[in-house]
Design a protein around this motif. Structure first.
Motif, mmCIF file in Angstrom:
data_model
loop_
_atom_site.group_PDB
_atom_site.id
_atom_site.type_symbol
_atom_site.label_atom_id
_atom_site.label_comp_id
_atom_site.label_asym_id
_atom_site.label_seq_id
_atom_site.Cartn_x
_atom_site.Cartn_y
_atom_site.Cartn_z
ATOM 1 N N LEU A 179 0.382 -1.188 0.052
ATOM 2 C CA LEU A 179 0.475 0.272 0.106
ATOM 3 C C LEU A 179 0.884 0.838 -0.128
ATOM 4 N N HIS A 180 0.563 2.247 -0.477
ATOM 5 C CA HIS A 180 1.477 3.546 -0.184
ATOM 6 C C HIS A 180 0.368 4.656 0.524
ATOM 7 N N HIS A 181 -0.737 4.054 0.992
ATOM 8 C CA HIS A 181 -1.311 5.126 1.715
ATOM 9 C C HIS A 181 -1.943 4.635 3.184
ATOM 10 N N GLU A 182 -2.724 5.442 3.910
ATOM 11 C CA GLU A 182 -3.515 4.384 4.514
ATOM 12 C C GLU A 182 -5.196 4.606 4.244
ATOM 13 N N PRO A 183 -5.957 3.221 4.265
ATOM 14 C CA PRO A 183 -6.825 3.298 3.398
ATOM 15 C C PRO A 183 -7.701 4.795 3.910
ATOM 16 N N ARG A 184 -7.990 5.575 2.458
ATOM 17 C CA ARG A 184 -9.539 6.652 3.423
ATOM 18 C C ARG A 184 -8.157 8.006 3.619
ATOM 19 N N VAL A 185 -7.218 8.037 3.299
ATOM 20 C CA VAL A 185 -5.799 9.513 3.534
ATOM 21 C C VAL A 185 -6.339 10.463 2.315
ATOM 22 N N GLU A 186 -6.278 9.276 1.434
ATOM 23 C CA GLU A 186 -5.112 10.683 0.160
ATOM 24 C C GLU A 186 -6.280 9.605 -0.821
ATOM 25 N N TRP A 187 -6.700 10.488 -2.040
ATOM 26 C CA TRP A 187 -7.216 9.792 -3.355
ATOM 27 C C TRP A 187 -5.950 9.393 -3.593
ATOM 28 N N GLU A 188 -5.698 7.425 -4.620
ATOM 29 C CA GLU A 188 -5.342 7.740 -5.306
ATOM 30 C C GLU A 188 -5.550 6.198 -5.796
ATOM 31 N N TYR A 189 -5.491 6.946 -7.696
ATOM 32 C CA TYR A 189 -6.451 5.733 -9.052
ATOM 33 C C TYR A 189 -5.512 4.175 -8.713
ATOM 34 N N CYS A 190 -6.490 3.488 -8.736
ATOM 35 C CA CYS A 190 -6.250 2.526 -8.731
ATOM 36 C C CYS A 190 -6.907 1.596 -9.520
ATOM 37 N N ASN A 191 -6.761 1.065 -10.519
ATOM 38 C CA ASN A 191 -6.899 -0.182 -11.768
ATOM 39 C C ASN A 191 -7.381 -0.993 -10.913
ATOM 40 N N ILE A 192 -6.376 -1.682 -10.288
ATOM 41 C CA ILE A 192 -6.508 -3.041 -9.627
ATOM 42 C C ILE A 192 -7.773 -3.555 -9.099
ATOM 43 N N MET A 193 -8.103 -2.498 -7.745
ATOM 44 C CA MET A 193 -9.604 -2.749 -7.061
ATOM 45 C C MET A 193 -10.986 -2.477 -7.732
#
Length: 541
Positions: A179-193
């Motif tokens: 992971l790059h951030h804690e969940p729900r902290v930053e918007w980060e584009y992620c196709n695999i989700m």
């Protein structure tokens, strides 16, 4: 620039070619009220030529009216773009996936226990495992659909998986991805989700994502030339004279020519993308995004078009924050709410945009990565809004400045990767041939390191063999994925990774790499900073 690229539907920039005499053709029926007048036609001709774009289709809805037109070539063998020409529409698929979830949430009977905030752990528990235990238990459908899970793109993991990868495979691979951030902290584009969402939909309903899209959305809207499978799209081509697939191209700046992408090697549909359609079919979707009508419910429409993640505090041409809903991007332009999403993969680029308060929308599709479509839909939007010329967002100039400064920007990036290199680099420990071999990672799969440049569509850039380059390829990779390793110092290297034909003078990703050499003189591991924003290396053994 990443967020601007997502907003405007720009994947990468190509330049230095003027095939003006080749590109322009009128492929629609004109009318006296059409926004595609001679002035616009001339602008299209100039724009496609300047930005090496073989062909483009565009459609507009305004009130009860619909206009559509094709320009240039669907294939350089001579077939021209029409409003029926099929393109892969990439990440515009995300709005359809979010809409499927909205229908699931709307159900008061069959799927009554599912809400936007249902965690994946209650739907696909054995398959949805992340490196962080709290994230594994708590990340929800809403988190994934609004890109707030903390997981970065990791696109090379699924692109390198091969043509038989499934949404279940992609979902299960996430346990090996940081992971790059804690969940729900930053918007980060992620196709695999979005692949995980697709897999959850299939698990809950017992139906394939393609069947759900067809039966729940596309057929009810009359989108009968919209597909989720290449073979089905190609069947349409064989039986319907109006149904033709555009060939995607990447511009080779060194040979001043186009390189076609091989559609047969494209990734399978993943939930994050995979839709194949045309601009006429998409006008039916634009009207739903304007009015929020069936197959969307009023509640579902409100959910997918409400702000759930702040993408950017401020980003021209929008005023104030730009936010992400569920599978859709939104912002304020000249006091009006704009709903949009772009898509890009392997030479196909698209964008859809609506302004509900004006009952207006536009969709563009083209067969190369360039700013051409964005320059044109911005023009059409400003024309509709009657924006004075001096107040218009000058994307043309911005893109030309980006183009002019691209070499300097790449060099600055290279220096930033290793700012403290010795004036005389330390040579590698081993002869270059000793680094050759097969390396593997449980989520990023296999990579073969070679001393010689691969020949499949490859072009050795003007630096020739300077920098002691090594090359990484994969026998299973989609989109002709190539990694070039240029020596920095010692066991440290610069990575240039290319998704698609690596015939450009820019890469899709630039980061660091390091070989781990055992005491016995064997290169036993290759570590790569796969996600440039994450310092952590992923190790291929």
């Amino acid at each position: 620039m990443l967020v601007l690229a997502i907003l405007l539907g720009i994947a990468q920039l190509s330049w230095q070619f003027d095939p003006r005499q080749l590109l322009f053709t009128d492929a629609s029926e004109a009318s006296s009220t059409s926004p595609f007048d001679k002035g616009f036609d001339s602008l299209v001709e100039d724009t496609l030529a300047e930005w090496q774009t073989p062909g483009l289709a565009v459609a507009i809805v305004h009130g009860d009216d619909t206009w559509a037109k094709g320009y240039g070539y669907a294939s350089l063998n001579g077939s021209r773009v029409t409003p029926h020409t099929l393109f892969n529409t990439g990440s515009t698929t995300k709005s359809f996936i979010a809409s499927l979830v909205s229908i699931l949430v709307d159900s008061n009977t069959t799927y009554k226990d599912i809400t936007w905030n249902t965690p994946f752990s209650s739907l696909i528990r054995d398959d949805f495992v992340l490196p962080d235990a709290w994230a594994t238990e708590h990340i929800t459908l809403a988190d994934a659909l609004s890109h707030r899970t903390g997981m970065p793109r990791h696109d090379f993991s699924w692109l390198n998986a091969g043509p038989n990868v499934t949404v279940k495979d992609i979902t299960r691979s996430m346990r090996y991805l940081p992971l790059h951030h804690e969940p729900r902290v930053e918007w980060e584009y992620c196709n695999i989700m979005f692949s995980a969402v697709s897999y959850a939909l299939e698990t809950v309903t017992g139906e394939s994502t393609g069947d759900l899209l067809r039966d729940w959305l596309w057929r009810p809207m009359g989108m009968n030339q919209t597909f989720y499978d290449w073979s089905v799209a190609q069947a349409c081509v064989r039986k319907d004279k109006d149904c033709e697939l555009a060939t995607p191209y990447i511009w080779n700046n060194h040979t001043q020519d186009y390189v076609p992408e091989a559609i047969a090697t494209f990734p399978p549909a993943t939930g994050a993308g995979g839709t194949i359609s045309n601009v006429l079919d998409y006008t039916r979707w634009l009207r739903r995004l304007i009015n929020g009508t069936a197959p969307l419910s009023p509640e579902g429409y409100r959910a997918i078009t409400s702000p759930h993640s702040v993408m950017f505090a401020e980003l021209p041409p929008y005023t104030g924050p730009v936010w992400y809903g569920y599978g859709l991007i939104m912002g304020i332009y000249r006091g009006l709410k704009v709903i949009q999403h772009s898509g890009s993969i392997g030479g196909y680029t698209s964008n859809m945009l609506v302004i509900p308060d004006k009952n207006w929308g536009v969709v563009t599709m083209q067969n190369t990565d360039s700013p051409a479509q964005s320059i044109l839909w911005l023009k059409l939007m400003d024309d509709m809004l009657e924006v004075p010329k001096e107040e218009r967002f000058d994307l043309d100039t911005l893109m030309r400045e980006q183009r002019a400064g691209s070499a300097a920007a790449r060099e600055a990036r290279r220096h930033a990767l290793y700012p403290d290199l010795p004036s005389i680099p330390i040579p590698p420990v081993l002869p270059l041939t000793r680094y050759e071999g097969n390396y593997s990672h449980p989520a990023y799969h296999n990579i073969t390191i070679l001393l010689n440049a691969p020949s499949h569509g490859a072009v050795v850039t003007p630096d020739g063999n300077s920098g002691l380059p090594l090359y990484g390829t994969s026998p299973t990779a989609d989109l002709d994925t190539v990694v070039k390793l240029t020596h920095a110092s010692g066991e440290h290297w610069i990575v240039d990774a290319y998704m698609g034909a690596w015939t450009r003078d820019y890469s899709d990703m630039m980061s660091r790499a390091q070989f781990e050499v055992a005491a016995c003189g064997v290169a036993e591991m290759l570590g790569m900073q796969i996600e440039p924003e994450i310092e952590e290396y992923l190790w291929f053994v």
